[in-house]
Design a protein around this motif. Sequence first.
Motif, PDB file in Angstrom:
ATOM      1  N   GLN A  65      17.563 -36.052 -14.927  1.00  0.00           N
ATOM      2  CA  GLN A  65      17.748 -37.361 -15.554  1.00  0.00           C
ATOM      3  C   GLN A  65      17.403 -37.334 -17.041  1.00  0.00           C
ATOM      4  O   GLN A  65      18.119 -37.891 -17.861  1.00  0.00           O
ATOM      5  N   ASN A  66      16.297 -36.680 -17.395  1.00  0.00           N
ATOM      6  CA  ASN A  66      15.791 -36.723 -18.770  1.00  0.00           C
ATOM      7  C   ASN A  66      16.248 -35.546 -19.622  1.00  0.00           C
ATOM      8  O   ASN A  66      16.243 -35.633 -20.838  1.00  0.00           O
ATOM      9  N   ASN A  67      16.560 -34.437 -18.961  1.00  0.00           N
ATOM     10  CA  ASN A  67      16.944 -33.208 -19.655  1.00  0.00           C
ATOM     11  C   ASN A  67      15.921 -32.827 -20.730  1.00  0.00           C
ATOM     12  O   ASN A  67      16.280 -32.397 -21.821  1.00  0.00           O
ATOM     13  N   ASP A  68      14.635 -33.041 -20.402  1.00  0.00           N
ATOM     14  CA  ASP A  68      13.558 -32.776 -21.350  1.00  0.00           C
ATOM     15  C   ASP A  68      12.370 -32.203 -20.575  1.00  0.00           C
ATOM     16  O   ASP A  68      11.743 -32.912 -19.785  1.00  0.00           O
ATOM     17  N   PHE A  69      12.078 -30.923 -20.795  1.00  0.00           N
ATOM     18  CA  PHE A  69      11.019 -30.261 -20.042  1.00  0.00           C
ATOM     19  C   PHE A  69       9.672 -30.958 -20.202  1.00  0.00           C
ATOM     20  O   PHE A  69       8.888 -31.023 -19.264  1.00  0.00           O
ATOM     21  N   SER A  70       9.423 -31.510 -21.382  1.00  0.00           N
ATOM     22  CA  SER A  70       8.116 -32.147 -21.602  1.00  0.00           C
ATOM     23  C   SER A  70       7.881 -33.315 -20.633  1.00  0.00           C
ATOM     24  O   SER A  70       6.738 -33.661 -20.348  1.00  0.00           O
ATOM     25  N   SER A  71       8.977 -33.877 -20.087  1.00  0.00           N
ATOM     26  CA  SER A  71       8.828 -34.990 -19.143  1.00  0.00           C
ATOM     27  C   SER A  71       8.313 -34.522 -17.778  1.00  0.00           C
ATOM     28  O   SER A  71       7.847 -35.335 -16.991  1.00  0.00           O
ATOM     29  N   ILE A  72       8.384 -33.215 -17.507  1.00  0.00           N
ATOM     30  CA  ILE A  72       7.911 -32.711 -16.213  1.00  0.00           C
ATOM     31  C   ILE A  72       6.795 -31.678 -16.344  1.00  0.00           C
ATOM     32  O   ILE A  72       6.258 -31.228 -15.339  1.00  0.00           O
ATOM     33  N   GLU A  73       6.445 -31.314 -17.558  1.00  0.00           N
ATOM     34  CA  GLU A  73       5.466 -30.238 -17.758  1.00  0.00           C
ATOM     35  C   GLU A  73       4.151 -30.495 -17.023  1.00  0.00           C
ATOM     36  O   GLU A  73       3.618 -29.616 -16.344  1.00  0.00           O
ATOM     37  N   THR A  74       3.623 -31.693 -17.137  1.00  0.00           N
ATOM     38  CA  THR A  74       2.376 -32.038 -16.451  1.00  0.00           C
ATOM     39  C   THR A  74       2.544 -31.879 -14.947  1.00  0.00           C
ATOM     40  O   THR A  74       1.684 -31.305 -14.276  1.00  0.00           O
ATOM     41  N   GLY A  75       3.666 -32.357 -14.432  1.00  0.00           N
ATOM     42  CA  GLY A  75       3.939 -32.244 -13.000  1.00  0.00           C
ATOM     43  C   GLY A  75       4.010 -30.802 -12.535  1.00  0.00           C
ATOM     44  O   GLY A  75       3.545 -30.467 -11.440  1.00  0.00           O
ATOM     45  N   VAL A  76       4.590 -29.944 -13.375  1.00  0.00           N
ATOM     46  CA  VAL A  76       4.685 -28.519 -13.028  1.00  0.00           C
ATOM     47  C   VAL A  76       3.287 -27.918 -12.919  1.00  0.00           C
ATOM     48  O   VAL A  76       2.958 -27.246 -11.935  1.00  0.00           O
ATOM     49  N   VAL A  77       2.444 -28.184 -13.897  1.00  0.00           N
ATOM     50  CA  VAL A  77       1.083 -27.641 -13.887  1.00  0.00           C
ATOM     51  C   VAL A  77       0.293 -28.192 -12.691  1.00  0.00           C
ATOM     52  O   VAL A  77      -0.489 -27.469 -12.066  1.00  0.00           O
ATOM     53  N   LEU A  78       0.537 -29.452 -12.344  1.00  0.00           N
ATOM     54  CA  LEU A  78      -0.186 -30.074 -11.225  1.00  0.00           C
ATOM     55  C   LEU A  78       0.287 -29.576  -9.854  1.00  0.00           C
ATOM     56  O   LEU A  78      -0.313 -29.939  -8.831  1.00  0.00           O
ATOM     57  N   LEU A  79       1.319 -28.743  -9.834  1.00  0.00           N
ATOM     58  CA  LEU A  79       1.721 -28.117  -8.571  1.00  0.00           C
ATOM     59  C   LEU A  79       0.630 -27.154  -8.077  1.00  0.00           C
ATOM     60  O   LEU A  79       0.461 -26.955  -6.880  1.00  0.00           O
ATOM     61  N   LYS A  80      -0.101 -26.569  -9.030  1.00  0.00           N
ATOM     62  CA  LYS A  80      -1.142 -25.602  -8.661  1.00  0.00           C
ATOM     63  C   LYS A  80      -2.219 -26.219  -7.760  1.00  0.00           C
ATOM     64  O   LYS A  80      -2.542 -25.646  -6.720  1.00  0.00           O
ATOM     65  N   PRO A  81      -2.778 -27.383  -8.106  1.00  0.00           N
ATOM     66  CA  PRO A  81      -3.771 -27.966  -7.195  1.00  0.00           C
ATOM     67  C   PRO A  81      -3.177 -28.366  -5.842  1.00  0.00           C
ATOM     68  O   PRO A  81      -3.864 -28.284  -4.827  1.00  0.00           O
ATOM     69  N   LYS A  82      -1.901 -28.774  -5.817  1.00  0.00           N
ATOM     70  CA  LYS A  82      -1.261 -29.098  -4.539  1.00  0.00           C
ATOM     71  C   LYS A  82      -1.259 -27.860  -3.637  1.00  0.00           C
ATOM     72  O   LYS A  82      -1.550 -27.936  -2.445  1.00  0.00           O
ATOM     73  N   LEU A  83      -0.915 -26.726  -4.236  1.00  0.00           N
ATOM     74  CA  LEU A  83      -0.900 -25.471  -3.480  1.00  0.00           C
ATOM     75  C   LEU A  83      -2.307 -25.076  -3.041  1.00  0.00           C
ATOM     76  O   LEU A  83      -2.509 -24.635  -1.905  1.00  0.00           O
ATOM     77  N   ALA A  84      -3.264 -25.226  -3.934  1.00  0.00           N
ATOM     78  CA  ALA A  84      -4.653 -24.872  -3.605  1.00  0.00           C
ATOM     79  C   ALA A  84      -5.155 -25.721  -2.435  1.00  0.00           C
ATOM     80  O   ALA A  84      -5.820 -25.215  -1.526  1.00  0.00           O
ATOM     81  N   TYR A  85      -4.813 -27.005  -2.456  1.00  0.00           N
ATOM     82  CA  TYR A  85      -5.213 -27.911  -1.373  1.00  0.00           C
ATOM     83  C   TYR A  85      -4.575 -27.483  -0.052  1.00  0.00           C
ATOM     84  O   TYR A  85      -5.247 -27.400   0.984  1.00  0.00           O
ATOM     85  N   ALA A  86      -3.275 -27.193  -0.096  1.00  0.00           N
ATOM     86  CA  ALA A  86      -2.575 -26.764   1.122  1.00  0.00           C
ATOM     87  C   ALA A  86      -3.178 -25.460   1.656  1.00  0.00           C
ATOM     88  O   ALA A  86      -3.347 -25.297   2.864  1.00  0.00           O
ATOM     89  N   ALA A  87      -3.516 -24.538   0.745  1.00  0.00           N
ATOM     90  CA  ALA A  87      -4.097 -23.253   1.146  1.00  0.00           C
ATOM     91  C   ALA A  87      -5.500 -23.436   1.738  1.00  0.00           C
ATOM     92  O   ALA A  87      -5.882 -22.725   2.668  1.00  0.00           O
ATOM     93  N   ALA A  88      -6.251 -24.396   1.214  1.00  0.00           N
ATOM     94  CA  ALA A  88      -7.595 -24.663   1.737  1.00  0.00           C
ATOM     95  C   ALA A  88      -7.518 -25.248   3.153  1.00  0.00           C
ATOM     96  O   ALA A  88      -8.370 -24.963   3.997  1.00  0.00           O
TER      97      ALA A  88
END
Length: 131
Positions: A63-86
């Motif tokens: 929709q936005n064609n702008d990486f900066s609009s999702i950058e935070t979301g991309v980085v926040l994938l890491k805690p989602k994975l850590a939670y699932a792994a825990a």
Amino acid sequence: MEIQQQIIQRINNLEGSFKDYSIRYLVKDAEQFGPYLKQQRLETNQIRKFLDAINQLKTTLAQNNDFSSIETGVVLLKPKLAYAAARQPSVKPLSEVMSKAIDKVEDTQDFERLVNFIESIIAYHKAEGGR
């Protein structure tokens, strides 16, 4: 060396960002990693929130064609994975590999390669009989 460690080493050795991960290596690695995750008893529903988050980011980027609009979301994938792994030890290998990959995502092309990677892993996981 375990496939998980091979992939992490390959990601660590990338010259630049994640888009430098050769598509041929990416598919070859996913082809080995998907069945490995099946052997670890990973089920797709255990990483559903992660996959849903990836798909939401894909939609936002389209929709936005702008990486900066999702950058935070991309980085926040890491805690989602850590939670699932825990919660589920079978998620840990995927969490470790994808966290390394996420660290290398710096722009739209990197994110698209990340999406290719997770989709390839899940495809090979399913092909191996993963649910």
